[in-house]
Design a protein around this motif. Structure first.
Motif, PDB file in Angstrom:
ATOM      1  N   LYS A 182       0.836  -1.205   0.000  1.00  0.00           N
ATOM      2  CA  LYS A 182       0.000   0.000   0.000  1.00  0.00           C
ATOM      3  C   LYS A 182       0.870   1.255   0.000  1.00  0.00           C
ATOM      4  CE  LYS A 182      -3.724   2.186   2.650  1.00  0.00           C
ATOM      5  NZ  LYS A 182      -4.539   2.103   3.888  1.00  0.00           N
ATOM      6  N   GLU A 184       3.971   1.418  -1.094  1.00  0.00           N
ATOM      7  CA  GLU A 184       4.729   1.493  -2.352  1.00  0.00           C
ATOM      8  C   GLU A 184       3.887   2.025  -3.507  1.00  0.00           C
ATOM      9  OE1 GLU A 184       8.217  -1.838  -1.533  1.00  0.00           O
ATOM     10  OE2 GLU A 184       6.517  -2.392  -2.798  1.00  0.00           O
ATOM     11  N   LYS A 185       2.566   1.989  -3.359  1.00  0.00           N
ATOM     12  CA  LYS A 185       1.692   2.569  -4.394  1.00  0.00           C
ATOM     13  C   LYS A 185       1.760   4.099  -4.379  1.00  0.00           C
ATOM     14  CE  LYS A 185      -1.625  -1.227  -4.751  1.00  0.00           C
ATOM     15  NZ  LYS A 185      -3.001  -1.704  -4.452  1.00  0.00           N
ATOM     16  N   LYS A 186       2.289   4.672  -3.316  1.00  0.00           N
ATOM     17  CA  LYS A 186       2.389   6.125  -3.202  1.00  0.00           C
ATOM     18  C   LYS A 186       3.576   6.678  -3.988  1.00  0.00           C
ATOM     19  CE  LYS A 186       0.440   6.072   1.498  1.00  0.00           C
ATOM     20  NZ  LYS A 186       0.707   6.365   2.932  1.00  0.00           N
ATOM     21  N   GLU A 188       6.394   5.939  -7.471  1.00  0.00           N
ATOM     22  CA  GLU A 188       6.537   5.249  -8.760  1.00  0.00           C
ATOM     23  C   GLU A 188       7.805   4.411  -8.699  1.00  0.00           C
ATOM     24  OE1 GLU A 188       5.447   7.551 -12.400  1.00  0.00           O
ATOM     25  OE2 GLU A 188       5.390   9.236 -11.003  1.00  0.00           O
TER      26      GLU A 188
END
Length: 205
Positions: A182, A184-186, A188
């Motif tokens: 979650k 790491e989705k913040k 790129e």
């Protein structure tokens, strides 16, 4: 002969881990991830010397100042060390595969710092497919220091090492994959990795 890629810092532990791998018949490459724009060049200079002392054949230097800064700003700060280590392993794996290395080597030691718990190490390892070898995992710090003295790396490893300039005072000691994914989705991730590899330097100690 097996080939390993050591994640080397300017500290005491990773050179000892690398030397142990060499003594067990491993051809050793190394990668150093400085934050030169934040902490200066000292760790790079130390890693040149340490790599030479332990028999590293090729040293890669990959500055992560911008990448670490982005993780620090955009992600849950308590998870900073797990997120940055997962990033470093991903980059190291790409370098290792490109250079036909069989595994990664780190100087991590169980519980020596609060982010190096079994829970966190398991989450960190899931970032890559390649085996991660930790020769120092169950050693006490005093044992590692004594080994560094014996192999002649202790003096070079002493002194200033600012590997956690952007890190939290109280890092998370127990993380889980869903939470980390979650976070790491913040960012790129692929863009961070590509940007880091663009500036990759190669040296022969």
């Amino acid at each position: 002969m097996p080939k390993g890629l050591l994640l080397i810092s300017g500290g005491i532990d990773s050179p000892v881990a690398g030397k142990m791998a060499v003594q067990n018949g491993t051809e050793l490459l190394a990668v150093h991830f400085p934050t030169e724009k934040i902490t200066g060049k000292e760790s790079i200079q130390k890693c040149f010397l340490l790599s030479k002392k332990i028999g590293v054949k090729k040293l890669f230097v990959c500055d992560l100042s911008g990448q670490f800064g982005e993780i620090s700003k955009k992600c849950d700060h308590k998870k900073y060390f797990v997120l940055t280590k997962r990033l470093m392993l991903r980059i190291a794996q790409k370098i290792a595969k490109e250079n036909k290395a069989d595994f990664l080597v780190t100087g991590e030691n169980l519980g020596q710092v609060s982010s190096q718990t079994l829970s966190n190490l398991a989450v960190i390892d899931k970032a890559v497919e390649m085996p991660v070898i930790r020769p120092l995992l169950c050693l006490e710090k005093v044992q590692i220091v004594e080994l560094a003295r014996k192999i002649g790396t202790l003096e070079a490893s002493l002194g200033k090492e600012i590997c956690d300039a952007l890190g939290p005072k109280h890092p998370a000691t127990k993380t889980e994959i869903p939470d980390i994914l979650k976070e790491e989705k913040k960012i790129e991730m692929e863009k961070l990795i590509a940007g880091a590899l663009e500036g990759l330097q190669v040296h022969h100690p």
